[in-house]
Design a protein around this motif. Structure first.
Motif, PDB file in Angstrom:
ATOM      1  N   ALA A 168      59.377  25.835  58.649  1.00 17.96           N
ATOM      2  CA  ALA A 168      59.975  25.462  57.370  1.00 17.96           C
ATOM      3  C   ALA A 168      61.189  26.367  57.173  1.00 17.96           C
ATOM      4  CB  ALA A 168      58.976  25.651  56.241  1.00 17.96           C
ATOM      5  N   VAL A 169      62.365  25.775  57.065  1.00 18.04           N
ATOM      6  CA  VAL A 169      63.599  26.550  56.898  1.00 18.04           C
ATOM      7  C   VAL A 169      64.215  26.202  55.543  1.00 18.04           C
ATOM      8  CG1 VAL A 169      65.779  27.214  57.962  1.00 18.04           C
ATOM      9  CG2 VAL A 169      63.943  26.260  59.382  1.00 18.04           C
ATOM     10  N   ARG A 170      64.492  27.252  54.762  1.00 16.25           N
ATOM     11  CA  ARG A 170      65.185  27.021  53.497  1.00 16.25           C
ATOM     12  C   ARG A 170      66.628  27.489  53.623  1.00 16.25           C
ATOM     13  NH1 ARG A 170      64.402  29.473  49.079  1.00 16.25           N
ATOM     14  NH2 ARG A 170      63.457  31.310  50.044  1.00 16.25           N
ATOM     15  N   PHE A 171      67.568  26.565  53.335  1.00 16.12           N
ATOM     16  CA  PHE A 171      68.984  26.923  53.321  1.00 16.12           C
ATOM     17  C   PHE A 171      69.482  26.903  51.885  1.00 16.12           C
ATOM     18  CE2 PHE A 171      68.322  24.609  57.355  1.00 16.12           C
ATOM     19  CZ  PHE A 171      68.777  25.543  58.259  1.00 16.12           C
ATOM     20  N   LEU A 172      70.454  27.772  51.579  1.00 15.43           N
ATOM     21  CA  LEU A 172      71.166  27.658  50.310  1.00 15.43           C
ATOM     22  C   LEU A 172      72.447  26.876  50.593  1.00 15.43           C
ATOM     23  CD1 LEU A 172      70.723  31.215  48.779  1.00 15.43           C
ATOM     24  CD2 LEU A 172      69.534  29.106  48.190  1.00 15.43           C
ATOM     25  N   ILE A 173      72.677  25.834  49.822  1.00 12.93           N
ATOM     26  CA  ILE A 173      73.809  24.945  50.138  1.00 12.93           C
ATOM     27  C   ILE A 173      74.674  24.691  48.897  1.00 12.93           C
ATOM     28  CG2 ILE A 173      72.628  23.733  52.006  1.00 12.93           C
ATOM     29  CD1 ILE A 173      72.101  21.467  49.893  1.00 12.93           C
ATOM     30  N   HIS A 174      75.933  24.376  49.159  1.00 14.95           N
ATOM     31  CA  HIS A 174      76.808  23.816  48.129  1.00 14.95           C
ATOM     32  C   HIS A 174      76.574  22.320  48.163  1.00 14.95           C
ATOM     33  CE1 HIS A 174      78.941  27.667  47.917  1.00 14.95           C
ATOM     34  NE2 HIS A 174      78.841  27.672  49.242  1.00 14.95           N
ATOM     35  N   ASP A 175      75.935  21.799  47.133  1.00 14.72           N
ATOM     36  CA  ASP A 175      75.500  20.410  47.215  1.00 14.72           C
ATOM     37  C   ASP A 175      76.682  19.467  47.015  1.00 14.72           C
ATOM     38  OD1 ASP A 175      73.765  18.402  47.608  1.00 14.72           O
ATOM     39  OD2 ASP A 175      73.029  18.321  45.533  1.00 14.72           O
ATOM     40  N   LYS A 176      77.050  18.778  48.074  1.00 16.96           N
ATOM     41  CA  LYS A 176      78.058  17.727  47.950  1.00 16.96           C
ATOM     42  C   LYS A 176      77.720  16.644  48.961  1.00 16.96           C
ATOM     43  CE  LYS A 176      81.056  20.953  50.463  1.00 16.96           C
ATOM     44  NZ  LYS A 176      82.314  21.698  50.453  1.00 16.96           N
ATOM     45  N   PRO A 177      78.304  15.459  48.796  1.00 15.27           N
ATOM     46  CA  PRO A 177      77.926  14.370  49.707  1.00 15.27           C
ATOM     47  C   PRO A 177      78.095  14.771  51.173  1.00 15.27           C
ATOM     48  CG  PRO A 177      79.305  13.548  47.911  1.00 15.27           C
ATOM     49  CD  PRO A 177      79.294  15.043  47.790  1.00 15.27           C
ATOM     50  N   GLY A 178      77.124  14.409  51.993  1.00 18.87           N
ATOM     51  CA  GLY A 178      77.248  14.650  53.430  1.00 18.87           C
ATOM     52  C   GLY A 178      76.592  15.923  53.921  1.00 18.87           C
ATOM     53  N   LEU A 201      74.323  27.527  43.793  1.00 17.32           N
ATOM     54  CA  LEU A 201      73.810  26.944  45.031  1.00 17.32           C
ATOM     55  C   LEU A 201      72.563  26.092  44.796  1.00 17.32           C
ATOM     56  CD1 LEU A 201      74.279  30.160  47.167  1.00 17.32           C
ATOM     57  CD2 LEU A 201      75.651  28.068  47.302  1.00 17.32           C
ATOM     58  N   GLN A 202      72.373  25.156  45.678  1.00 16.30           N
ATOM     59  CA  GLN A 202      71.145  24.375  45.718  1.00 16.30           C
ATOM     60  C   GLN A 202      70.310  24.838  46.906  1.00 16.30           C
ATOM     61  OE1 GLN A 202      70.283  21.561  43.658  1.00 16.30           O
ATOM     62  NE2 GLN A 202      71.893  22.415  42.371  1.00 16.30           N
ATOM     63  N   GLN A 203      69.060  24.442  46.863  1.00 18.79           N
ATOM     64  CA  GLN A 203      68.156  24.828  47.943  1.00 18.79           C
ATOM     65  C   GLN A 203      67.810  23.582  48.752  1.00 18.79           C
ATOM     66  OE1 GLN A 203      64.621  27.876  47.643  1.00 18.79           O
ATOM     67  NE2 GLN A 203      63.979  25.918  46.857  1.00 18.79           N
ATOM     68  N   LEU A 204      67.824  23.713  50.047  1.00 20.96           N
ATOM     69  CA  LEU A 204      67.418  22.590  50.898  1.00 20.96           C
ATOM     70  C   LEU A 204      66.355  23.093  51.870  1.00 20.96           C
ATOM     71  CD1 LEU A 204      68.181  19.578  51.790  1.00 20.96           C
ATOM     72  CD2 LEU A 204      69.312  20.711  53.704  1.00 20.96           C
ATOM     73  N   ARG A 205      65.232  22.436  51.878  1.00 20.24           N
ATOM     74  CA  ARG A 205      64.128  22.890  52.700  1.00 20.24           C
ATOM     75  C   ARG A 205      63.865  21.862  53.780  1.00 20.24           C
ATOM     76  NH1 ARG A 205      58.390  23.678  51.903  1.00 20.24           N
ATOM     77  NH2 ARG A 205      57.802  25.760  52.583  1.00 20.24           N
ATOM     78  N   VAL A 206      63.928  22.303  55.027  1.00 21.23           N
ATOM     79  CA  VAL A 206      63.702  21.411  56.169  1.00 21.23           C
ATOM     80  C   VAL A 206      62.423  21.830  56.866  1.00 21.23           C
ATOM     81  CG1 VAL A 206      64.596  20.649  58.408  1.00 21.23           C
ATOM     82  CG2 VAL A 206      66.187  21.112  56.516  1.00 21.23           C
ATOM     83  N   VAL A 207      61.496  20.908  57.056  1.00 20.21           N
ATOM     84  CA  VAL A 207      60.301  21.190  57.852  1.00 20.21           C
ATOM     85  C   VAL A 207      60.410  20.412  59.148  1.00 20.21           C
ATOM     86  CG1 VAL A 207      57.776  21.066  57.952  1.00 20.21           C
ATOM     87  CG2 VAL A 207      58.911  21.603  55.784  1.00 20.21           C
ATOM     88  N   CYS A 212      79.248  24.127  54.225  1.00 16.94           N
ATOM     89  CA  CYS A 212      78.444  23.811  53.042  1.00 16.94           C
ATOM     90  C   CYS A 212      77.228  24.719  52.895  1.00 16.94           C
ATOM     91  CB  CYS A 212      77.994  22.363  53.101  1.00 16.94           C
ATOM     92  SG  CYS A 212      77.124  21.976  54.630  1.00 16.94           S
ATOM     93  N   VAL A 213      76.967  25.563  53.882  1.00 15.91           N
ATOM     94  CA  VAL A 213      75.766  26.415  53.840  1.00 15.91           C
ATOM     95  C   VAL A 213      76.155  27.847  53.522  1.00 15.91           C
ATOM     96  CG1 VAL A 213      73.809  27.293  55.166  1.00 15.91           C
ATOM     97  CG2 VAL A 213      74.544  24.920  55.436  1.00 15.91           C
ATOM     98  N   SER A 214      75.341  28.508  52.710  1.00 13.99           N
ATOM     99  CA  SER A 214      75.682  29.849  52.236  1.00 13.99           C
ATOM    100  C   SER A 214      74.460  30.758  52.311  1.00 13.99           C
ATOM    101  CB  SER A 214      76.175  29.741  50.788  1.00 13.99           C
ATOM    102  OG  SER A 214      76.523  31.012  50.305  1.00 13.99           O
ATOM    103  N   GLY A 215      74.680  32.059  52.295  1.00 10.57           N
ATOM    104  CA  GLY A 215      73.570  33.011  52.189  1.00 10.57           C
ATOM    105  C   GLY A 215      72.681  33.035  53.417  1.00 10.57           C
TER     106      GLY A 215
END
Lengths: 435, 435
Positions: free
Chosen positions: A350-360, A396-402, A423-426
């Protein structure tokens, strides 16, 4: 063992801390019962400690600062000093003097086990260490004896009470790691220097011992891959809770076609998994054996009295062997199994990224995973990031990928690539998911 | 043990059923690995069975019908015949011939344990029986060895897979006892004559062995109070489910000031209790020790391969002892503890009465409990009775009384008195409640 047949068995205690004091208490309090079980009288002939001791169970007249000398006048030496040196020197001294050794010292065995097991065998004495893994839980003896007719495929467990307590506190009280650690130290559940526990080294020592016993091959502390819990944030815990999971620090040893592996890492566990309900100082170990199938052993993994229970159990067994003029079979490492390469073991992550949420954003991240051949099991963008996330800026938004099963080497390459996207930060958070 | 030092250890197998066949498989399949662990070669010198055997792991040329003769030409005799006679005769014959014995025969040990342990001690051979309690779970060896430095206060567990399966089926499918039993027989989970399992005798045999090992005193099958599951109705299960509980058959052994007790009974367990999630052929045992605190051991309690794993583990230990010219300490019963009187043990009980519901019923029932000095914890009249209740007539209501701690003797007297009330009909159901 050169002593007269009728003379009491001479027991020496090295170290008079919490476990030492409780061990002394059991040997005094249960004397008559233990003599029955041993078949001969025994006496404590000395207690080695450098510090003054004020304990009702420690007989002041037995105290000595000359540990080496004490080792030469005992039939059984109980080593509760801990750490590598001078414990190693005294254990070898005791063995060379013909004494059987009982120890709870996982660091010593994970580092110098082969040297000590060999010395014990050469001098015809026992080396017992039930208390070194899982405190009061019978783990070492079942591995040495009960599964002697079976093939252990893997072991997996919670074997460190301090980290278990800290993760519990983070989960139930929403504390961040530093705060939980500080509270654990104030309450005496974590040491002033907590490195050994929180960085996973204590669990790694136990993993090395478990792998050696389970697979009959030498696995030392340097063979264990270790990841502690210092990077776990309140945000990780919150994300886990939202998905009905808990985070536990696991020790995992496996024997597969690729070889042997021993690993310590924090992992996400379903809240219904039996390990999820192992709290505080309790430990639990799952054993998967070819014939016996699944076995779980659960109990107190730390604490003075529980650890002393295991120590004195070993003392009784060593004493019985002295009475009958024998020793247990030594630690058998007749296999020479290779260490499995790092990419041989597959896991879901499970990977959590902090992202700038925009299309794509999701499309470009998913593309990196696809490019590296890692298939995605699920994505969750509902969770909100918190100020606990390293690099959090409030926008930032959080995106979690499993992921589906993949190897860690490829996973980390993929995460590095994702982190280079604009688009990815932190800092990303990476956790294994227990299936 | 009169054989030459270099000659292979001679192993005899008595019985070629499911466990016997799996034991033979392990001894053949794992030969090289086991020789490493033993430190000497071994061979199967004979397999005694009265029936023809068609099994790929059983070498036809080793079959013999002369069991007694086979016992005299082996170093280790594995007894898997089961039952009291002729197993007892052959085990004693083997011991008298100087062979160590490995057995899974709980009925034999619960009945004739003292005679067999004494014979083994006199002839300097080992008697091992890990598979007799909890199948593949290490229970016997931890009790004999790991807790040698501690005081076991009580043990409590699910130790019979057949009744566990039947109760599971009743719970998940709402089946009545007879139907669930019939299905278990069709699927091979229950024997054609299921008496030993469903009346609790199998669990009672294990309770006797657990109590003997835990308390170092002789507890035989006749000392165990036994209640099976044949009286459990679908209505009991429905009432339990409504209160978020499950019914499990427990073996409970205790050492209190009043003495030692060993009991088998069905009990209500909270659905969150770890034992509630022990299903099918899995067994689990809780050990409460003075110093070690709570220990739980969990795994497969039955089945060919898991049981054979425990048997072969014992064979390896016995063989190692032969190689080193020693034996394990025998079964120690140096205590002569009294059996606790029946009214010494307190429990909470749940009693379901069928009643003609009219004003004053609850008052008169509550009065009987008060008259007998039993205090009531709760009353539930919401549950509807079903045609599964003995004495059900379609016009009756159900009243469920849960008591505070009381002794069973007084409880049963109270229930008898309540049943004589005009407003009460049919057979009451009485179940213990695990706290």
């Amino acid at each position: 063992m050169a002593q007269d047949n009728q003379a009491p068995i001479r027991i020496a205690l090295l170290g008079a801390g919490t476990v030492g004091s409780q061990t002394a208490r059991l040997l005094v309090e249960q004397h008559d019962e233990l003599v029955h079980r041993i078949g001969r009288d025994y006496q404590i002939v000395g207690i080695a400690t450098l510090d003054p001791v004020n304990d009702p169970w420690i007989d002041q007249s037995l105290l000595t600062r000359d540990t080496a000398e004490l080792c030469t006048r005992a039939d059984i030496v109980i080593e509760l000093i801990g750490g590598i040196e001078p414990a190693r020197t005294f254990v070898l001294k005791a063995i060379e003097s013909g004494a059987s050794v009982v120890t709870a010292n996982k660091a010593l065995l994970a580092k110098h086990g082969p040297e000590i097991y060999k010395a014990a065998q050469e001098h015809g004495v026992d080396i017992f260490f039930e208390a070194a893994v899982g405190g009061a839980i019978p783990i070492v003896r079942p591995l040495r004896e009960s599964f002697a007719g079976d093939k252990v495929n893997s072991m997996l467990g919670i074997v460190n009470g301090t980290t278990n307590y800290i993760l519990d506190e983070m989960t139930t009280k929403g504390l961040d790691f530093d705060v939980a650690l500080h509270q654990a130290q104030e309450k005496g559940y974590a040491e002033a220097d907590p490195t050994g526990d929180i960085e996973g080294y204590d669990a790694a020592n136990k993993a090395a011992i478990m792998a050696t016993l389970a697979f009959h091959t030498q696995v030392g502390i340097d063979d264990v891959s270790v990841e502690g819990i210092t990077k776990i944030t309140a945000a990780d815990i919150a994300a886990a809770t939202a998905e009905h999971k808990v985070i536990k620090l696991l020790a995992v040893v496996e024997h597969t076609e690729a070889g042997v592996s021993a690993r310590v890492y924090p992992a996400l566990i379903d809240e219904n998994h039996p390990l999820a309900s192992v709290h505080g100082s309790f430990n639990a170990v799952f054993i998967k054996a070819k014939e016996a199938d699944d076995i779980m052993l659960y109990g107190r993994g730390a604490g003075g009295a529980p650890t002393a229970s295991a120590v004195v159990g070993d003392v009784v067994m060593a004493a019985r062997n002295i009475v009958s003029g024998t020793t247990a079979t030594g630690i058998q490492t007749y296999n020479t199994l290779p260490l499995a390469p790092a990419d041989a073991s597959k896991a879901a992550f499970a990977v959590r990224f902090l992202i700038h949420d925009k299309p794509g954003v999701l499309a470009s991240i998913a593309e990196e995973f696809a490019n590296h051949g890692i298939s995605i099991n699920g994505v969750n963008q509902d969770l909100q990031p918190t100020q606990h996330d390293p690099g959090y800026s409030g926008e930032l938004q959080q995106l979690r990928v499993v992921t589906h099963l993949c190897d860690e080497v490829t996973l980390r390459k993929t995460v590095d690539a994702v982190c280079k996207l604009e688009c990815v930060s932190g800092e990303p958070s990476i956790l294994r998911v227990l299936d």
